[in-house]
Design an enzyme around this catalytic site. Structure first.
Site, PDB file in Angstrom:
ATOM      1  N   TYR A  92     -17.479   1.890   4.097  1.00 21.70           N
ATOM      2  CA  TYR A  92     -16.052   2.059   4.335  1.00 21.70           C
ATOM      3  C   TYR A  92     -15.802   2.853   5.618  1.00 21.70           C
ATOM      4  O   TYR A  92     -15.048   2.418   6.504  1.00 21.70           O
ATOM      5  CB  TYR A  92     -15.392   2.759   3.145  1.00 21.70           C
ATOM      6  CG  TYR A  92     -13.979   3.218   3.423  1.00 21.70           C
ATOM      7  CD1 TYR A  92     -12.950   2.297   3.595  1.00 21.70           C
ATOM      8  CD2 TYR A  92     -13.681   4.581   3.529  1.00 21.70           C
ATOM      9  CE1 TYR A  92     -11.657   2.718   3.870  1.00 21.70           C
ATOM     10  CE2 TYR A  92     -12.394   5.007   3.798  1.00 21.70           C
ATOM     11  CZ  TYR A  92     -11.385   4.078   3.972  1.00 21.70           C
ATOM     12  OH  TYR A  92     -10.115   4.497   4.252  1.00 21.70           O
TER      13      TYR A  92
ATOM     14  N   TRP B  89      -7.127  11.722   1.905  1.00 18.00           N
ATOM     15  CA  TRP B  89      -6.690  12.064   0.550  1.00 18.00           C
ATOM     16  C   TRP B  89      -5.220  11.682   0.331  1.00 18.00           C
ATOM     17  O   TRP B  89      -4.416  12.457  -0.183  1.00 18.00           O
ATOM     18  CB  TRP B  89      -6.892  13.553   0.269  1.00 18.00           C
ATOM     19  CG  TRP B  89      -8.306  14.025   0.288  1.00 18.00           C
ATOM     20  CD1 TRP B  89      -9.391  13.424   0.867  1.00 18.00           C
ATOM     21  CD2 TRP B  89      -8.788  15.261  -0.276  1.00 18.00           C
ATOM     22  NE1 TRP B  89     -10.510  14.197   0.700  1.00 18.00           N
ATOM     23  CE2 TRP B  89     -10.176  15.325  -0.004  1.00 18.00           C
ATOM     24  CE3 TRP B  89      -8.186  16.311  -0.956  1.00 18.00           C
ATOM     25  CZ2 TRP B  89     -10.974  16.395  -0.399  1.00 18.00           C
ATOM     26  CZ3 TRP B  89      -8.979  17.389  -1.354  1.00 18.00           C
ATOM     27  CH2 TRP B  89     -10.356  17.413  -1.089  1.00 18.00           C
TER      28      TRP B  89
ATOM     29  N   GLY C 139       0.816  -1.204   0.000  1.00 18.65           N
ATOM     30  CA  GLY C 139       0.000   0.000   0.000  1.00 18.65           C
ATOM     31  C   GLY C 139       0.852   1.257   0.000  1.00 18.65           C
ATOM     32  O   GLY C 139       2.079   1.218   0.194  1.00 18.65           O
ATOM     33  N   GLN C 140       0.202   2.397  -0.187  1.00 18.98           N
ATOM     34  CA  GLN C 140       0.934   3.655  -0.304  1.00 18.98           C
ATOM     35  C   GLN C 140       1.744   3.966   0.959  1.00 18.98           C
ATOM     36  O   GLN C 140       2.935   4.274   0.891  1.00 18.98           O
ATOM     37  CB  GLN C 140      -0.039   4.805  -0.583  1.00 18.98           C
ATOM     38  CG  GLN C 140      -0.773   4.696  -1.908  1.00 18.98           C
ATOM     39  CD  GLN C 140      -1.571   5.947  -2.201  1.00 18.98           C
ATOM     40  OE1 GLN C 140      -1.032   6.948  -2.674  1.00 18.98           O
ATOM     41  NE2 GLN C 140      -2.864   5.908  -1.894  1.00 18.98           N
TER      42      GLN C 140
ATOM     43  N   TYR D 174      -9.047  -2.334   3.844  1.00 24.54           N
ATOM     44  CA  TYR D 174      -9.904  -2.432   2.658  1.00 24.54           C
ATOM     45  C   TYR D 174     -10.282  -0.990   2.322  1.00 24.54           C
ATOM     46  O   TYR D 174     -10.982  -0.334   3.101  1.00 24.54           O
ATOM     47  CB  TYR D 174     -11.140  -3.265   2.991  1.00 24.54           C
ATOM     48  CG  TYR D 174     -12.116  -3.438   1.840  1.00 24.54           C
ATOM     49  CD1 TYR D 174     -12.239  -4.659   1.190  1.00 24.54           C
ATOM     50  CD2 TYR D 174     -12.933  -2.391   1.427  1.00 24.54           C
ATOM     51  CE1 TYR D 174     -13.146  -4.826   0.148  1.00 24.54           C
ATOM     52  CE2 TYR D 174     -13.830  -2.542   0.386  1.00 24.54           C
ATOM     53  CZ  TYR D 174     -13.928  -3.757  -0.253  1.00 24.54           C
ATOM     54  OH  TYR D 174     -14.823  -3.919  -1.279  1.00 24.54           O
TER      55      TYR D 174
ATOM     56  N   THR E 189      -9.420   7.304   8.956  1.00 20.06           N
ATOM     57  CA  THR E 189      -9.810   8.126   7.820  1.00 20.06           C
ATOM     58  C   THR E 189     -10.791   9.225   8.189  1.00 20.06           C
ATOM     59  O   THR E 189     -11.537   9.117   9.178  1.00 20.06           O
ATOM     60  CB  THR E 189     -10.447   7.225   6.741  1.00 20.06           C
ATOM     61  OG1 THR E 189     -10.974   8.020   5.678  1.00 20.06           O
ATOM     62  CG2 THR E 189     -11.601   6.417   7.321  1.00 20.06           C
TER      63      THR E 189
END
Length: 304
Positions: free
Chosen positions: A125, A150, A10-11, A61, A101
């Site tokens: 989510y 973001w 992942g990032q 996820y 998030t």
């Protein structure tokens, strides 16, 4: 210090693999099948092999729209998995950092959200990530929940790479201008986590180092404003860029509703940990250099 990162490709996990060794930390980053956060035995085996001093959960996820039709999977990874990983960390006396998030909020407040604002996610989510926050905090009192937003980097899929791809395909791009938030560069977030981890490793239960914190880039922006900055940077690197048209959320319906104003107040992490939100306008050129090439370079590449 030994750091176990759940997630590898992942990032954020990718950036942590690059960043943490610079501070002398030994990093083990694992994802399924080596570390399946939905499988308790897999978690225990990974813990035993890595023997970490601190655990970071960057596994998630993140398919926001697909989560609406896959709620069981979203909750298995983002909620149940986070809870099991936090519990396994607690059993070893380890601090735990859980990524979360801005989507835990409905985005109707009219001002940046503080950490003690009541979450009210609009979709699966966000609901699954909020459930993961609660599970981690309940099962491991030495948990730091870090909400961000973001996220973008040279790795994986993100808004910057989407804009660059569309810029090469279209004469005009329409981007919503009535959703507010803040771009966050994954390498900036990895830098912040590198600063957090030593304190978490040393802090006892009950220390103010733990709890819920917000950290995004600064300043706040709309998706349209962020897109304009991306295209301006692409033009400076020799790209021909399309027209940019502002539209409303109603003109771009998605399966999962988005919070219209998901700005996060990042004052607490500055006050408690001395970490300030990085200015994404200064970090974006670094990302565009990685994806396209330096400004003014006639041999600009296209990796978006």
């Amino acid at each position: 210090m030994r750091v176990l990162v759940a997630g590898r490709t992942g990032q954020l996990a990718t950036e942590l693999l690059h960043r943490l060794p610079r501070d002398g930390h030994a990093v083990t980053a694992l994802e399924a099948p080596e570390l399946d956060v939905t499988d308790r035995e897999s978690i225990l085996r990974a813990m035993e092999a890595a023997r970490p001093d601190v655990v970071v959960n960057a596994a998630a996820y993140t398919a926001v729209d697909r989560a609406e039709s896959q709620p069981d999977l979203a909750f298995a990874v983002n909620a149940i998995g986070a809870g099991m990983l936090a519990a396994a960390s607690a059993a070893r006396g380890l601090p735990f950092l859980q990524l979360s998030t801005d989507y835990v909020f409905a985005g109707q407040g009219g001002a940046p959200y503080d950490e003690d604002a009541e979450p009210a996610p609009l979709g699966v989510y966000g609901a699954s990530k909020f459930a993961g926050e609660r599970a981690a905090l309940v099962t491991n009192p030495r948990t730091l929940v870090l909400r961000t937003a973001w996220l973008c980097s040279p790795h994986g899929g993100n808004f910057v790479k989407t804009m660059l791809r569309l810029a090469g395909e279209r004469d005009e791009i329409a981007v919503v201008a009535d959703q507010q938030g803040a771009p966050t560069l994954a390498d900036d977030l990895a830098d912040a986590i590198a600063r957090l981890l030593p304190r978490l490793a040393a802090a006892p239960e009950g220390d103010p180092a733990f709890g819920v914190f917000h950290l995004t880039g600064a300043p706040h922006a709309t998706w349209h404003g962020f897109a304009a900055a991306i295209l301006e940077g692409a033009a400076a690197r020799g790209r021909t860029v399309p027209r940019l048209r502002a539209i409303t959320t109603a003109e771009y319906p998605t399966p999962a509703p988005r919070p219209p104003d998901a700005r996060l107040n990042c004052d607490r992490i500055l006050r408690v940990h001395g970490i300030a939100a990085a200015d994404w306008r200064h970090s974006l050129p670094r990302l565009l250099d990685a994806l396209i090439g330096p400004a003014g370079n006639p041999n600009a590449k296209d990796t978006a």
